[in-house]
Every structure is written in structure tokens, then in C-alpha cells.
Motif scaffolding. Structure first.
Motif, PDB file in Angstrom:
ATOM      1  N   ASP A  53      -6.550  -8.981   5.800  1.00  0.00           N
ATOM      2  CA  ASP A  53      -7.509  -8.843   4.810  1.00  0.00           C
ATOM      3  C   ASP A  53      -8.476  -7.917   4.345  1.00  0.00           C
ATOM      4  O   ASP A  53      -8.739  -7.438   3.402  1.00  0.00           O
ATOM      5  CB  ASP A  53      -8.035 -10.145   4.662  1.00  0.00           C
ATOM      6  N   ALA A  54      -8.920  -7.447   5.361  1.00  0.00           N
ATOM      7  CA  ALA A  54      -9.634  -6.310   5.972  1.00  0.00           C
ATOM      8  C   ALA A  54      -9.043  -4.968   5.374  1.00  0.00           C
ATOM      9  O   ALA A  54      -9.285  -4.403   4.790  1.00  0.00           O
ATOM     10  CB  ALA A  54      -9.839  -5.889   7.337  1.00  0.00           C
ATOM     11  N   ARG A  55      -7.656  -5.059   5.664  1.00  0.00           N
ATOM     12  CA  ARG A  55      -7.357  -3.298   4.944  1.00  0.00           C
ATOM     13  C   ARG A  55      -7.144  -3.744   3.492  1.00  0.00           C
ATOM     14  O   ARG A  55      -7.159  -2.011   2.682  1.00  0.00           O
ATOM     15  CB  ARG A  55      -6.001  -2.940   5.810  1.00  0.00           C
ATOM     16  N   ILE A  56      -6.659  -4.866   2.755  1.00  0.00           N
ATOM     17  CA  ILE A  56      -6.243  -5.206   1.470  1.00  0.00           C
ATOM     18  C   ILE A  56      -7.392  -4.963   0.797  1.00  0.00           C
ATOM     19  O   ILE A  56      -8.025  -4.450  -0.104  1.00  0.00           O
ATOM     20  CB  ILE A  56      -5.520  -6.646   1.183  1.00  0.00           C
ATOM     21  N   SER A  57      -9.149  -4.667   1.602  1.00  0.00           N
ATOM     22  CA  SER A  57     -10.343  -5.069   1.256  1.00  0.00           C
ATOM     23  C   SER A  57     -10.776  -3.816   0.591  1.00  0.00           C
ATOM     24  O   SER A  57     -11.861  -2.993  -0.087  1.00  0.00           O
ATOM     25  CB  SER A  57     -11.900  -6.018   1.659  1.00  0.00           C
ATOM     26  N   PHE A  58      -9.920  -2.808   1.107  1.00  0.00           N
ATOM     27  CA  PHE A  58     -10.674  -1.237   0.912  1.00  0.00           C
ATOM     28  C   PHE A  58      -9.646  -0.186   0.357  1.00  0.00           C
ATOM     29  O   PHE A  58      -9.962   0.436   0.113  1.00  0.00           O
ATOM     30  CB  PHE A  58     -10.523  -0.446   2.684  1.00  0.00           C
ATOM     31  N   MET A  59      -8.788  -1.215  -0.260  1.00  0.00           N
ATOM     32  CA  MET A  59      -7.465  -0.440  -1.321  1.00  0.00           C
ATOM     33  C   MET A  59      -7.401  -0.621  -2.749  1.00  0.00           C
ATOM     34  O   MET A  59      -8.797  -0.987  -3.081  1.00  0.00           O
ATOM     35  CB  MET A  59      -6.307  -1.335  -1.338  1.00  0.00           C
ATOM     36  N   THR A  60      -7.917   0.453  -2.831  1.00  0.00           N
ATOM     37  CA  THR A  60      -7.769   0.971  -4.786  1.00  0.00           C
ATOM     38  C   THR A  60      -6.884  -0.308  -5.563  1.00  0.00           C
ATOM     39  O   THR A  60      -5.928  -0.332  -4.508  1.00  0.00           O
ATOM     40  CB  THR A  60      -8.100   2.216  -5.120  1.00  0.00           C
ATOM     41  N   GLU A  61      -7.503   0.032  -6.093  1.00  0.00           N
ATOM     42  CA  GLU A  61      -6.488  -0.663  -7.183  1.00  0.00           C
ATOM     43  C   GLU A  61      -5.115  -0.025  -7.163  1.00  0.00           C
ATOM     44  O   GLU A  61      -4.315  -0.602  -7.893  1.00  0.00           O
ATOM     45  CB  GLU A  61      -7.304  -0.697  -9.402  1.00  0.00           C
ATOM     46  N   GLU A  62      -5.283   1.470  -8.141  1.00  0.00           N
ATOM     47  CA  GLU A  62      -3.719   2.250  -7.646  1.00  0.00           C
ATOM     48  C   GLU A  62      -2.971   1.774  -6.377  1.00  0.00           C
ATOM     49  O   GLU A  62      -2.170   1.873  -6.400  1.00  0.00           O
ATOM     50  CB  GLU A  62      -4.896   3.161  -7.640  1.00  0.00           C
ATOM     51  N   GLU A  63      -3.905   1.543  -5.191  1.00  0.00           N
ATOM     52  CA  GLU A  63      -3.236   1.781  -4.134  1.00  0.00           C
ATOM     53  C   GLU A  63      -2.126   0.658  -4.019  1.00  0.00           C
ATOM     54  O   GLU A  63      -1.177  -0.152  -3.716  1.00  0.00           O
ATOM     55  CB  GLU A  63      -3.714   1.879  -3.085  1.00  0.00           C
ATOM     56  N   LYS A  64      -3.112  -1.075  -4.216  1.00  0.00           N
ATOM     57  CA  LYS A  64      -2.790  -2.025  -4.545  1.00  0.00           C
ATOM     58  C   LYS A  64      -1.079  -2.287  -5.692  1.00  0.00           C
ATOM     59  O   LYS A  64      -0.370  -2.789  -5.225  1.00  0.00           O
ATOM     60  CB  LYS A  64      -3.593  -3.080  -5.683  1.00  0.00           C
ATOM     61  N   ALA A  65      -1.138  -1.346  -6.883  1.00  0.00           N
ATOM     62  CA  ALA A  65      -0.632  -1.583  -7.549  1.00  0.00           C
ATOM     63  C   ALA A  65       1.009  -1.013  -7.144  1.00  0.00           C
ATOM     64  O   ALA A  65       2.399  -1.152  -7.608  1.00  0.00           O
ATOM     65  CB  ALA A  65      -0.914  -0.778  -9.092  1.00  0.00           C
ATOM     66  N   ILE A  66       0.887   0.071  -6.225  1.00  0.00           N
ATOM     67  CA  ILE A  66       2.022   0.901  -5.754  1.00  0.00           C
ATOM     68  C   ILE A  66       2.526  -0.189  -5.048  1.00  0.00           C
ATOM     69  O   ILE A  66       4.121  -0.083  -5.227  1.00  0.00           O
ATOM     70  CB  ILE A  66       1.874   2.217  -4.701  1.00  0.00           C
ATOM     71  N   TYR A  67       2.136  -1.272  -4.407  1.00  0.00           N
ATOM     72  CA  TYR A  67       2.772  -2.198  -3.436  1.00  0.00           C
ATOM     73  C   TYR A  67       3.434  -3.570  -3.989  1.00  0.00           C
ATOM     74  O   TYR A  67       4.228  -3.865  -3.336  1.00  0.00           O
ATOM     75  CB  TYR A  67       1.416  -2.704  -2.045  1.00  0.00           C
ATOM     76  N   THR A  68       2.973  -3.358  -5.296  1.00  0.00           N
ATOM     77  CA  THR A  68       2.952  -4.735  -5.611  1.00  0.00           C
ATOM     78  C   THR A  68       3.775  -5.017  -6.883  1.00  0.00           C
ATOM     79  O   THR A  68       4.244  -5.736  -7.588  1.00  0.00           O
ATOM     80  CB  THR A  68       1.158  -5.649  -5.874  1.00  0.00           C
ATOM     81  N   ASP A  69       3.954  -3.622  -7.768  1.00  0.00           N
ATOM     82  CA  ASP A  69       4.979  -3.343  -8.643  1.00  0.00           C
ATOM     83  C   ASP A  69       5.964  -2.802  -8.298  1.00  0.00           C
ATOM     84  O   ASP A  69       6.315  -2.319  -9.400  1.00  0.00           O
ATOM     85  CB  ASP A  69       4.040  -1.622 -10.088  1.00  0.00           C
TER      86      ASP A  69
END
Length: 281
Positions: A53-69
Motif C-alpha cells: 500500500d505504501a508503494r501504491i500511494s506514491f504511484m502516479t495515475e500513469e504509473e498505475k495504468a501501466i500495471y493495470t491496463d
């Protein structure tokens, strides 16, 4: 009367401990809730299957999208590294199911600082983006390290190459009750590049806990035999930045990646590495 007084003191101490644990759990739940509120349940679960959760909290929306899309592949290893009485190190790969037990025991145990036993989970993440791969070497400490100096995370590429300028890294840690992140750029002083990979030296923040680090880069596979190798090397004694960068990227090195200079190699724990095959088209 004295016996009764002692009883009430013990009961008060026990209640204080219970309140303390309850407060810690409440803070953790609030932190998780705030992280989940920023993304959908499906995306959060996909991210949480890899990252904290700590690492996710610092992710940008673009970074999250890389892993989820996108489609991704992961390889995980859980290592126990123990310092022997003669100063050498032994290595043991543990079952990943032991992770939670190790974390829980670490929270209530006292460790002898005269020797070092470390538990680290290392994950290689490959996001296949058709024409290239985004590779990440992600390491989580399950207990706090005794020594906090320049640790090195690195990757080596065989039958492929790193796209220069895409290399970066992060160090996430907890201090004074809050999580913080240090970022490392492609052209900073902490990175060392080579034709077959790169490494980033990260000085673990003094007094920090719950350390986790990662390095990432875009990689192009040039044959069907393309492979990537990752490693995390922990400094078991204080080292300088220059010492931490005294290495070549080589299959002969620690973890099949980091070949340290003779005068430096004994200052690192020599933990085993991790590898992942890269698709090629």
C-alpha cells in the motif's frame, strides 16, 4: 493492599498495550482505505497483488495504468540471508507463503545486532508493451536491516538492451510515523550504466523502517533468447557511494549481475538473484 496495587498496575500496563496495538491497527486501516479510495477495487487488487500500500500511494495515475491496463508477468523469490560466525553468509530460498509469518514475528522479536539475518522478498515485473518491455526489480524488507548504507539494485540484459533515459528508481520507507519516498533519475549520481544493464545505489535512510526499493527501465528484446536478470545487494557494513559503484554488470557477479571490485565484494551480502525471460516478436 500492596498485592492489589501490583494487580492494578499490571492491568493498567496490559490495557495501555492493547490501546497501543488498536491505534496501530486503526492507522493501518485508515492508510489502506485512503489508498483504495484513489483507484477502483479491481485495479487496486491487481496492484496490491504485487506492491505494498505504501508503494501504491506514491504511484502516479500513469504509473498505475501501466500495471493495470497491460499484460504482465512476475517472478518472486523470498530469501533468508544469515551471517555466520566467521563472517561469511549463507542463503536460503523460502516458500513465499512464509512472508506474513516472518513479518509478524519480526514485529515482536528482538534481534541481536552483533550478527545479521535478513529476509527480503524480490520481485521481477515484466509489463509487455508489444515493442518493448517495462522491467522492474522490486525488493521489500520483511525485517529492518541492521546496517543502513548504500545498497545496490541492478539488472542485466542478455539478447536485448535498455532504452537509455528510461532508467529510474525509488526508495520507500517509514519514519516518524509516515511514509516517504526518494526518487532516483536516469542521469543522477547514484546510477551506473553499462551496455548490458544498469544499477542504482540507494543509501537506506537512517532511522527508517519498512524499506522497499525498486528500479525500472524500458528494455527491447533482440532475440527469442532474451533474458533479464535482477539482484539486490545489501551493504553489511558502511560503504561510500564510490565503493557501492565499484562493479561491472556481469554474469559472474552476485545474483548473476553485480561483479564488485575485490576490495568491496565482502561488504555486500551476496544474495541470490532473480531472472525472467522476455518475449520477442
Amino acid at each position: 493492599m500492596e498485592r492489589r496495587s501490583k494487580f492494578f498496575k499490571k492491568e493498567l500496563k496490559f490495557n495501555i498495550i492493547k490501546v497501543g496495538y488498536a491505534f496501530i491497527i486503526l492507522c493501518a486501516l485508515c492508510f489502506v482505505s485512503s489508498v483504495k479510495a484513489e483507484t477502483t477495487e479491481e485495479d487496486y487488487n491487481k496492484l496490491r497483488s504485487i506492491f505494498s500500500d505504501a508503494r501504491i500511494s506514491f504511484m502516479t495515475e500513469e504509473e498505475k495504468a501501466i500495471y493495470t491496463d497491460n499484460d504482465l508477468t512476475t517472478e518472486e523469490k523470498l530469501y533468508k540471508v544469515t551471517q555466520t560466525t566467521n563472517g561469511t553468509y549463507t542463503y536460503e530460498e523460502l516458500d513465499l507463503s512464509l512472508e506474513d509469518d516472518i513479518r509478524e514475528n519480526a514485529a515482536i522479536s528482538t534481534y541481536d545486532s552483533s550478527y545479521q539475518t535478513s529476509y527480503k522478498k524480490i520481485t521481477f515485473i515484466d509489463v509487455d508493451l508489444d515493442t518493448y518491455h517495462q522491467l522492474t526489480v522490486y525488493t521489500q524488507w520483511l525485517i529492518n536491516p541492521v546496517t543502513q548504507s548504500f545498497d545496490v539494485t541492478a539488472m542485466r540484459i542478455a539478447d536485448g538492451y535498455v532504452v537509455d533515459g528510461t532508467q529510474d528508481g525509488t526508495q520507500v520507507y517509514k519514519k516518524d510515523g509516515s511514509y516517504n519516498m526518494v526518487s532516483y533519475s536516469p542521469n543522477g549520481t547514484n546510477i551506473r550504466k553499462a551496455d548490458n544493464g544498469f544499477g542504482i545505489s540507494m543509501n537506506l535512510v537512517n532511522g527508517g523502517t519498512e524499506f522497499e526499493t525498486d528500479i525500472s527501465a524500458n528494455v527491447v528484446a533482440t532475440s527469442e533468447y532474451a533474458m533479464a536478470y535482477g539482484t539486490y545487494q545489501h551493504a553489511v557494513t558502511d560503504v561510500s557511494l564510490d565503493e557501492s559503484q565499484s562493479y561491472f554488470i556481469s554474469h559472474n557477479g552476485f545474483g548473476g549481475v553485480l561483479n564488485f571490485a575485490t576490495g568491496v565484494q565482502n561488504k555486500y551480502d551476496g544474495m541470490n538473484g532473480i531472472s525472467i525471460s522476455l518475449s520477442y516478436s
